[in-house]
Design a protein around this motif. Structure first.
Motif, PDB file in Angstrom:
ATOM      1  N   GLY A   1      54.033   7.672   7.841  1.00  0.00           N
ATOM      2  CA  GLY A   1      52.891   7.851   8.730  1.00  0.00           C
ATOM      3  C   GLY A   1      53.107   7.370  10.144  1.00  0.00           C
ATOM      4  N   PHE A   2      54.141   6.591  10.384  1.00  0.00           N
ATOM      5  CA  PHE A   2      54.432   6.179  11.762  1.00  0.00           C
ATOM      6  C   PHE A   2      55.011   7.350  12.537  1.00  0.00           C
ATOM      7  N   GLU A   3      56.079   7.925  12.009  1.00  0.00           N
ATOM      8  CA  GLU A   3      56.742   9.032  12.695  1.00  0.00           C
ATOM      9  C   GLU A   3      55.977  10.343  12.533  1.00  0.00           C
ATOM     10  N   HIS A   4      55.323  10.508  11.391  1.00  0.00           N
ATOM     11  CA  HIS A   4      54.601  11.752  11.103  1.00  0.00           C
ATOM     12  C   HIS A   4      53.193  11.422  10.600  1.00  0.00           C
ATOM     13  N   PRO A   5      52.310  10.960  11.466  1.00  0.00           N
ATOM     14  CA  PRO A   5      50.972  10.573  10.997  1.00  0.00           C
ATOM     15  C   PRO A   5      50.146  11.736  10.483  1.00  0.00           C
ATOM     16  N   ASP A   6      50.575  12.976  10.778  1.00  0.00           N
ATOM     17  CA  ASP A   6      49.819  14.146  10.334  1.00  0.00           C
ATOM     18  C   ASP A   6      50.288  14.663   8.974  1.00  0.00           C
ATOM     19  N   TRP A   7      51.251  14.004   8.339  1.00  0.00           N
ATOM     20  CA  TRP A   7      51.659  14.412   6.993  1.00  0.00           C
ATOM     21  C   TRP A   7      50.627  13.889   6.000  1.00  0.00           C
TER      22      TRP A   7
ATOM     23  N   VAL B   1      45.890   7.544  12.882  1.00  0.00           N
ATOM     24  CA  VAL B   1      46.259   7.565  14.302  1.00  0.00           C
ATOM     25  C   VAL B   1      45.426   6.558  15.081  1.00  0.00           C
ATOM     26  N   ARG B   2      44.130   6.527  14.809  1.00  0.00           N
ATOM     27  CA  ARG B   2      43.249   5.599  15.528  1.00  0.00           C
ATOM     28  C   ARG B   2      43.639   4.145  15.265  1.00  0.00           C
ATOM     29  N   LEU B   3      43.915   3.819  13.998  1.00  0.00           N
ATOM     30  CA  LEU B   3      44.284   2.450  13.663  1.00  0.00           C
ATOM     31  C   LEU B   3      45.622   2.066  14.278  1.00  0.00           C
ATOM     32  N   LEU B   4      46.610   2.942  14.192  1.00  0.00           N
ATOM     33  CA  LEU B   4      47.919   2.623  14.757  1.00  0.00           C
ATOM     34  C   LEU B   4      47.843   2.442  16.272  1.00  0.00           C
ATOM     35  N   ARG B   5      47.045   3.256  16.948  1.00  0.00           N
ATOM     36  CA  ARG B   5      46.887   3.081  18.393  1.00  0.00           C
ATOM     37  C   ARG B   5      46.219   1.748  18.718  1.00  0.00           C
ATOM     38  N   GLU B   6      45.217   1.363  17.939  1.00  0.00           N
ATOM     39  CA  GLU B   6      44.558   0.079  18.158  1.00  0.00           C
ATOM     40  C   GLU B   6      45.543  -1.073  17.995  1.00  0.00           C
ATOM     41  N   LEU B   7      46.326  -1.028  16.931  1.00  0.00           N
ATOM     42  CA  LEU B   7      47.256  -2.116  16.664  1.00  0.00           C
ATOM     43  C   LEU B   7      48.374  -2.172  17.698  1.00  0.00           C
ATOM     44  N   ALA B   8      48.844  -1.004  18.136  1.00  0.00           N
ATOM     45  CA  ALA B   8      49.886  -0.971  19.163  1.00  0.00           C
ATOM     46  C   ALA B   8      49.363  -1.552  20.470  1.00  0.00           C
ATOM     47  N   ALA B   9      48.142  -1.181  20.856  1.00  0.00           N
ATOM     48  CA  ALA B   9      47.564  -1.661  22.119  1.00  0.00           C
ATOM     49  C   ALA B   9      47.333  -3.170  22.077  1.00  0.00           C
ATOM     50  N   ALA B  10      46.917  -3.679  20.924  1.00  0.00           N
ATOM     51  CA  ALA B  10      46.628  -5.107  20.799  1.00  0.00           C
ATOM     52  C   ALA B  10      47.864  -5.929  20.440  1.00  0.00           C
ATOM     53  N   ARG B  11      48.973  -5.250  20.145  1.00  0.00           N
ATOM     54  CA  ARG B  11      50.199  -5.909  19.681  1.00  0.00           C
ATOM     55  C   ARG B  11      49.903  -6.767  18.450  1.00  0.00           C
ATOM     56  N   GLU B  12      49.040  -6.232  17.601  1.00  0.00           N
ATOM     57  CA  GLU B  12      48.588  -6.946  16.407  1.00  0.00           C
ATOM     58  C   GLU B  12      49.445  -6.577  15.214  1.00  0.00           C
TER      59      GLU B  12
ATOM     60  N   VAL C   1      53.460  -2.408  15.589  1.00  0.00           N
ATOM     61  CA  VAL C   1      53.426  -0.969  15.821  1.00  0.00           C
ATOM     62  C   VAL C   1      53.821  -0.691  17.264  1.00  0.00           C
ATOM     63  N   ALA C   2      54.878   0.084  17.433  1.00  0.00           N
ATOM     64  CA  ALA C   2      55.269   0.569  18.765  1.00  0.00           C
ATOM     65  C   ALA C   2      54.856   2.034  18.855  1.00  0.00           C
ATOM     66  N   VAL C   3      54.566   2.494  20.065  1.00  0.00           N
ATOM     67  CA  VAL C   3      54.109   3.871  20.231  1.00  0.00           C
ATOM     68  C   VAL C   3      54.763   4.483  21.458  1.00  0.00           C
TER      69      VAL C   3
ATOM     70  N   ARG D   1      56.164   3.756  15.668  1.00  0.00           N
ATOM     71  CA  ARG D   1      57.348   3.161  15.053  1.00  0.00           C
ATOM     72  C   ARG D   1      56.965   1.813  14.465  1.00  0.00           C
ATOM     73  N   CYS D   2      57.422   1.564  13.250  1.00  0.00           N
ATOM     74  CA  CYS D   2      57.211   0.280  12.589  1.00  0.00           C
ATOM     75  C   CYS D   2      58.339  -0.670  12.981  1.00  0.00           C
ATOM     76  N   VAL D   3      57.987  -1.781  13.597  1.00  0.00           N
ATOM     77  CA  VAL D   3      58.980  -2.780  14.011  1.00  0.00           C
ATOM     78  C   VAL D   3      58.837  -3.988  13.084  1.00  0.00           C
ATOM     79  N   PRO D   4      59.731  -4.149  12.114  1.00  0.00           N
ATOM     80  CA  PRO D   4      59.578  -5.245  11.151  1.00  0.00           C
ATOM     81  C   PRO D   4      59.546  -6.602  11.837  1.00  0.00           C
ATOM     82  N   ALA D   5      58.650  -7.456  11.374  1.00  0.00           N
ATOM     83  CA  ALA D   5      58.568  -8.808  11.906  1.00  0.00           C
ATOM     84  C   ALA D   5      59.763  -9.623  11.436  1.00  0.00           C
ATOM     85  N   VAL D   6      60.157 -10.597  12.235  1.00  0.00           N
ATOM     86  CA  VAL D   6      61.208 -11.530  11.825  1.00  0.00           C
ATOM     87  C   VAL D   6      60.602 -12.495  10.807  1.00  0.00           C
ATOM     88  N   TRP D   7      61.252 -12.643   9.696  1.00  0.00           N
ATOM     89  CA  TRP D   7      60.738 -13.522   8.650  1.00  0.00           C
ATOM     90  C   TRP D   7      60.627 -14.950   9.160  1.00  0.00           C
ATOM     91  N   GLU D   8      59.560 -15.636   8.757  1.00  0.00           N
ATOM     92  CA  GLU D   8      59.355 -17.041   9.132  1.00  0.00           C
ATOM     93  C   GLU D   8      59.825 -17.925   7.981  1.00  0.00           C
TER      94      GLU D   8
END
Length: 305
Positions: free
Chosen positions: A241-247, A263-274, A289-291, A297-304
């Protein structure tokens, strides 16, 4: 054992090759992502509205086989003050569907030192069987608190009274299994349900919000403490759903609305860097989420550690 004591994910149980739980903090809120296992499903499930050759090419690019999809199944435990909140409950036991690699939640909660009697609230993103099944395992209900609160969108409860499967594309047997699990869950937990409309604050900094799409009452859970944020997206977002959210995912009851929600949720998260956690992203699924234009694009977090 508190959640704080599980903050080192590199300690698998004696019979596991990899960790099955991952702890992090969102401000003062403790969060534990728990793997319920893996679902093995047909590859067509991830995009049944696209040309099979295009879908196979994407899977090949991801180093995945063209006909089998391994879906992670993640659950979240949230602890804030005296509240312990289970967000979704995994698959449980359904041998008729031949999914032996999932349904591990109860065992893994025990391994993490989390007593079922300490759970004060359950939040359901929706009522598909891989989100409620853990609560239907024999003996589980008796171990839960009598005053347990189960939070679910009122629209979700209404939907499962007469569910519509006309838009889905599921393997044989799944519609009947989903219907059966939802009905059984409603029967067994009716007195503990706390239906909400559009949004509800379960505990300070823990808000569940209905999105619809995947199911009419599908919801996401947003955590906020201090300056930290985290969203558990349930089934609003899948790996493709990151690369092809319309699938269209085969389990989506309203695919067009599910696309709009995604699409709406991913845009919100990308804008907020959440950061984001989702049910079916590879464990532990914590990512940003990068856009770029219409492609995410899903950017995996660095493990803590």
């Amino acid at each position: 054992m508190s959640l704080d004591m599980t903050a080192h994910p590199g300690r698998p149980g004696p019979d596991e090759l990899v960790p099955s739980r991952y702890a992090l903090k969102v401000g003062d809120i403790d969060v534990l992502v728990v793997s319920d296992g893996v679902l093995t499903l047909p590859g067509a499930m991830l995009g049944h509205n696209v040309d099979p050759a295009i879908r196979a090419a994407w899977l090949n690019e991801q180093f995945l086989p063209p006909d089998v999809l391994e879906w992670a199944l993640n659950v979240v435990v949230v602890r804030n003050g005296d509240r312990t909140i289970l967000v979704d409950a995994g698959l449980g036991a359904d041998p008729d569907l031949h999914l032996p690699r999932a349904g591990k939640l109860i065992q893994r909660l025990e391994e993490a030192g989390i007593d079922l009697s300490s759970v004060t609230d359950v939040v359901l993103t929706h009522m598909h069987m891989d989100h409620v099944g853990g609560l239907l395992v024999d003996g589980v209900r008796e171990r839960l608190r009598k005053d347990l609160r189960v939070h679910v969108a009122a629209a979700e409860v209404k939907f499962w009274a007469a569910p519509d499967f006309s838009r889905v594309s599921m393997p044989p047997g799944f519609p009947d299994a989903l219907r059966s699990a939802a009905n059984r869950f409603l029967n067994e937990y009716q007195s503990q349900l706390r239906p909400f409309g559009e949004e509800y604050e379960v505990a300070p900094g823990v808000v569940v919000r209905r999105t619809g799409g995947h199911t009419p009452g599908h919801s996401v859970v947003r955590l906020a403490s201090g300056g930290d944020r985290l969203t558990f997206a349930g089934d609003a977002v899948f790996a493709v759903g990151f690369e092809h959210p319309d699938w269209y995912n085969g389990f989506e009851h309203d695919p067009e609305e599910a696309t709009r929600v995604r699409v709406r949720l991913l845009r919100e998260l990308a804008a907020a860097r959440e950061p984001l956690v989702a049910t079916h992203l590879p464990f532990p699924s914590v990512c940003h989420v990068a856009v770029a234009g219409d492609v995410f694009r899903c950017v995996p977090a660095v493990w803590e550690y």
